[in-house]
Design an enzyme around this catalytic site. Structure first.
Site, PDB file in Angstrom:
ATOM      1  N   TYR A 184       4.600  -3.093   6.485  1.00 29.12           N
ATOM      2  CA  TYR A 184       5.826  -2.736   5.778  1.00 29.12           C
ATOM      3  C   TYR A 184       6.888  -3.798   6.036  1.00 29.12           C
ATOM      4  O   TYR A 184       6.954  -4.396   7.114  1.00 29.12           O
ATOM      5  CB  TYR A 184       6.360  -1.384   6.248  1.00 29.12           C
ATOM      6  N   TYR A 205      -3.689   0.412   7.706  1.00 29.00           N
ATOM      7  CA  TYR A 205      -3.085  -0.091   8.944  1.00 29.00           C
ATOM      8  C   TYR A 205      -3.296   0.912  10.078  1.00 29.00           C
ATOM      9  O   TYR A 205      -3.419   2.113   9.844  1.00 29.00           O
ATOM     10  CB  TYR A 205      -1.595  -0.395   8.753  1.00 29.00           C
ATOM     11  N   ARG A 248      -4.367   4.643   8.984  1.00 28.19           N
ATOM     12  CA  ARG A 248      -3.921   5.235   7.729  1.00 28.19           C
ATOM     13  C   ARG A 248      -4.664   4.568   6.593  1.00 28.19           C
ATOM     14  O   ARG A 248      -4.748   3.342   6.518  1.00 28.19           O
ATOM     15  CB  ARG A 248      -2.425   4.999   7.517  1.00 28.19           C
ATOM     16  N   HIS A 253      -2.104   3.678   0.913  1.00 26.81           N
ATOM     17  CA  HIS A 253      -1.340   4.703   0.205  1.00 26.81           C
ATOM     18  C   HIS A 253      -0.018   4.143  -0.297  1.00 26.81           C
ATOM     19  O   HIS A 253       0.480   3.122   0.185  1.00 26.81           O
ATOM     20  CB  HIS A 253      -1.069   5.909   1.115  1.00 26.81           C
ATOM     21  N   HIS A 301       3.889   5.667  -1.154  1.00 28.20           N
ATOM     22  CA  HIS A 301       4.806   6.792  -1.044  1.00 28.20           C
ATOM     23  C   HIS A 301       5.546   6.989  -2.371  1.00 28.20           C
ATOM     24  O   HIS A 301       5.989   6.020  -2.990  1.00 28.20           O
ATOM     25  CB  HIS A 301       5.837   6.546   0.056  1.00 28.20           C
TER      26      HIS A 301
END
Length: 239
Positions: free
Chosen positions: A105, A144, A154, A157, A159
């Protein structure tokens, strides 16, 4: 005539306290939830219009590019926002944020060793049209690791945040990708007790919407309420 809301099916939604997802041990409420009535100003505004959006807000490949396109698999994500009767929900503000192709991120507290992509901001937004349709272009995010247990990951994906007519009408969820090998290993996704509900968060490949020699496409339809509603993280009362 306004449709009645369906009672929330708690067999489908994840419980707040789920020890396999470690942070719920400290974060989950121990007392019954309270229902707080919205004020008139919260219900009626502010409203969203096309004038509030930038020309590249829906294009995550271009909206943060500095000296070239970001690294990774180029994809289109599209779908419709509807109610439980299949009627379109126009002018819904759809916001998205995600990791880059390496699973990182663009956030000061993300310490994962994958590099930050200087040409990828990882966020965007668009408004649904008169038929409830929305679409955006982006880079497929990477998986990640996170500090849950020794080797917790995870799955890839995106959000989603969906606003209705005003800021108080906000719902949050996550979109996953069809066929992801981490589906049965992701501790957060596995808090969902109903496999059919998790299925509705898995976006299928949609070659009909792909751009040849450019982008693959995935379809993610969002149902705001009803028995087949999309699972939302912050929907605490009713449907």
């Amino acid at each position: 005539m306004r449709d009645e809301f369906f009672q929330r099916d708690r067999r489908m939604h994840p419980p707040a306290f789920t020890p396999d997802y470690k942070t719920t041990v400290a974060r989950s409420p121990r007392q019954p939830l309270l229902s707080v009535e919205n004020s008139l100003s919260e219900i009626t505004g502010p409203t969203f219009g096309h004038g509030a959006l930038g020309a590249l807000d829906h294009d995550l490949i271009k909206n943060h590019a500095i000296d070239g396109d970001p690294v990774g698999e180029r994809i289109i994500v599209h779908g419709r926002v509807t109610d439980q009767a299949g009627r379109p929900v126009p002018n819904a503000l759809v916001e998205v944020w995600q990791a880059n192709a390496g699973g990182r991120y663009r956030h000061v507290k993300d310490g994962y060793l994958a590099p930050v992509d200087p040409n990828f901001g990882g966020c965007g937004r668009c408004l649904s049209d008169a038929d409830g349709y929305y679409n955006f272009r982006t880079i497929k995010p990477g998986a990640y690791p996170f500090r849950n247990y020794s080797n917790s990951w995870r799955m890839a994906h995106i959000h989603f945040s969906i606003f209705g007519a005003g800021l108080a009408q906000r719902l949050i969820t996550q979109m996953y990708f069809e066929g992801d090998p981490l589906r049965d290993q992701d501790p957060i996704a596995q808090t969902i007790p109903d496999a059919a509900a998790l299925d509705r968060l898995m976006a299928p490949l949609d070659l009909n919407a792909a751009v040849p020699l450019d982008c693959l496409a995935y379809r993610f339809d969002i149902v705001l309420r009803g028995r087949r509603q999309t699972l939302f993280e912050n929907k605490l009362e009713g449907s």
